[in-house]
Scaffold this motif. Structure first.
Motif, PDB file in Angstrom:
ATOM      1  N   TYR A  94      -2.622  -3.898   1.951  1.00  0.00           N
ATOM      2  CA  TYR A  94      -1.483  -3.239   1.306  1.00  0.00           C
ATOM      3  C   TYR A  94      -0.332  -4.210   1.022  1.00  0.00           C
ATOM      4  O   TYR A  94       0.473  -3.949   0.132  1.00  0.00           O
ATOM      5  CB  TYR A  94      -0.987  -2.083   2.183  1.00  0.00           C
ATOM      6  CG  TYR A  94      -2.056  -1.044   2.447  1.00  0.00           C
ATOM      7  CD1 TYR A  94      -2.554  -0.256   1.417  1.00  0.00           C
ATOM      8  CD2 TYR A  94      -2.568  -0.854   3.724  1.00  0.00           C
ATOM      9  CE1 TYR A  94      -3.542   0.697   1.659  1.00  0.00           C
ATOM     10  CE2 TYR A  94      -3.552   0.074   3.973  1.00  0.00           C
ATOM     11  CZ  TYR A  94      -4.044   0.848   2.940  1.00  0.00           C
ATOM     12  OH  TYR A  94      -5.026   1.785   3.170  1.00  0.00           O
ATOM     13  N   GLU A 151      -2.453   8.141  -3.165  1.00  0.00           N
ATOM     14  CA  GLU A 151      -1.337   9.041  -2.828  1.00  0.00           C
ATOM     15  C   GLU A 151      -1.663   9.779  -1.540  1.00  0.00           C
ATOM     16  O   GLU A 151      -2.747  10.360  -1.402  1.00  0.00           O
ATOM     17  CB  GLU A 151      -1.090  10.036  -3.958  1.00  0.00           C
ATOM     18  CG  GLU A 151      -0.581   9.390  -5.243  1.00  0.00           C
ATOM     19  CD  GLU A 151      -0.309  10.415  -6.319  1.00  0.00           C
ATOM     20  OE1 GLU A 151      -0.656  11.613  -6.096  1.00  0.00           O
ATOM     21  OE2 GLU A 151       0.244  10.038  -7.376  1.00  0.00           O
ATOM     22  N   GLU A 180       3.665  12.414   0.137  1.00  0.00           N
ATOM     23  CA  GLU A 180       4.449  11.792   1.196  1.00  0.00           C
ATOM     24  C   GLU A 180       4.640  10.284   0.942  1.00  0.00           C
ATOM     25  O   GLU A 180       5.727   9.739   1.146  1.00  0.00           O
ATOM     26  CB  GLU A 180       3.750  11.992   2.538  1.00  0.00           C
ATOM     27  CG  GLU A 180       4.510  11.428   3.739  1.00  0.00           C
ATOM     28  CD  GLU A 180       5.812  12.185   4.006  1.00  0.00           C
ATOM     29  OE1 GLU A 180       6.675  11.622   4.718  1.00  0.00           O
ATOM     30  OE2 GLU A 180       5.965  13.326   3.509  1.00  0.00           O
ATOM     31  N   ALA A 181       3.596   9.609   0.471  1.00  0.00           N
ATOM     32  CA  ALA A 181       3.681   8.167   0.233  1.00  0.00           C
ATOM     33  C   ALA A 181       2.622   7.757  -0.781  1.00  0.00           C
ATOM     34  O   ALA A 181       1.633   8.468  -1.001  1.00  0.00           O
ATOM     35  CB  ALA A 181       3.499   7.382   1.526  1.00  0.00           C
ATOM     36  N   LEU A 183       0.258   4.477  -1.566  1.00  0.00           N
ATOM     37  CA  LEU A 183      -0.250   3.217  -1.030  1.00  0.00           C
ATOM     38  C   LEU A 183      -0.932   2.439  -2.145  1.00  0.00           C
ATOM     39  O   LEU A 183      -1.759   2.999  -2.883  1.00  0.00           O
ATOM     40  CB  LEU A 183      -1.236   3.480   0.111  1.00  0.00           C
ATOM     41  CG  LEU A 183      -0.682   4.264   1.305  1.00  0.00           C
ATOM     42  CD1 LEU A 183      -1.791   4.517   2.316  1.00  0.00           C
ATOM     43  CD2 LEU A 183       0.469   3.520   1.958  1.00  0.00           C
TER      44      LEU A 183
END
Length: 241
Positions: free
Chosen positions: A125, A160, A174-175, A177
């Motif tokens: 990441y 996602e 929420e986030a 990546l």
């Protein structure tokens, strides 16, 4: 004596000279004036001759009334090589070559003592960590005299992360990546050196980076290109008909 009188008028002679002595000596002053007049006449004639030549060579538009007086066409005496040629100014049409299909030239078959083309993949990441680890793999292979065929980056993948609230059925993001992947393509890896290389890579593997080694295939080569669904649909229609 007339000459002696002229000399006496221009330059006074000394009183000690007699008339016989004056007649015996030539008159230099009179001869010098005659020579100067002759020189002036010759110079004047040369100037007139040069002026006539310049007027004859000059184009008719240089003087008033020259078109009527000078009827000689000047362009006949000038060279005319290359007048009217224009083909050297026209650019030649370049024939466009057809684009050839990309061929995977790095694929090599395995032997009894060596592996074929192998892809060492590093993904994670954090892009900076992945880049530094890929650089370390590349330098390590060079130091071990392993042939590095290519080193490239794969398209970034996004994931996602969705979360569901306690008392509702709605899913919220929420986030996001982003996964970065780099590949070092190696060939000619001997079977005795491969375990040593893998052990060194695993010992220096940073956190958050996934390491994988797989054999290179044609699918790995085609993944690098952007997919064009319109072209694929046209190909299917041509095959069906």
């Amino acid at each position: 004596c007339r000459s002696s009188c002229a000399c006496a008028e221009e330059v006074p002679l000394p009183t000690t000279f007699s008339g016989a002595e004056c007649q015996s000596k030539p008159c230099l002053i009179g001869s010098s004036t005659e020579m100067q007049s002759l020189r002036n006449e010759t110079i004047f004639k040369q100037i007139i001759a040069l002026a006539r030549l310049t007027t004859l060579r000059s184009p008719p538009f240089c003087s008033v009334g020259g078109i009527l007086l000078n009827s000689k066409r000047q362009h006949h005496c000038q060279p005319t090589h290359g007048i009217g040629r224009y083909r050297h100014l026209v650019l030649e049409e370049q024939v466009r070559k057809k684009r050839e299909m990309w061929v995977d030239t790095h694929a090599k078959d395995a032997t009894d003592h060596e592996y074929g083309t192998v892809n060492i993949c590093a993904s994670g990441y954090d892009m900076t960590v992945v880049e530094h680890y890929t650089q370390y793999i590349h330098n390590l292979c060079k130091n071990l005299h392993i042939n590095v065929e290519d080193s490239y980056a794969m398209p970034t993948k996004t994931h996602e992360v969705m979360l569901k609230q306690d008392k509702s059925n709605k899913m919220e993001v929420e986030a996001v990546l982003m996964t970065h992947e780099r590949i070092v393509q190696v060939s000619g890896l001997s079977s005795t050196l491969a375990p040593v290389l893998m052990e060194v890579l695993q010992m220096n593997q940073p956190e958050g980076v996934q390491l994988s080694v797989r054999e290179h295939t044609e699918a790995d080569f085609l993944v690098r290109f952007k997919a064009r669904p319109e072209v694929e649909e046209l190909k299917e229609q041509m095959q069906n008909h």
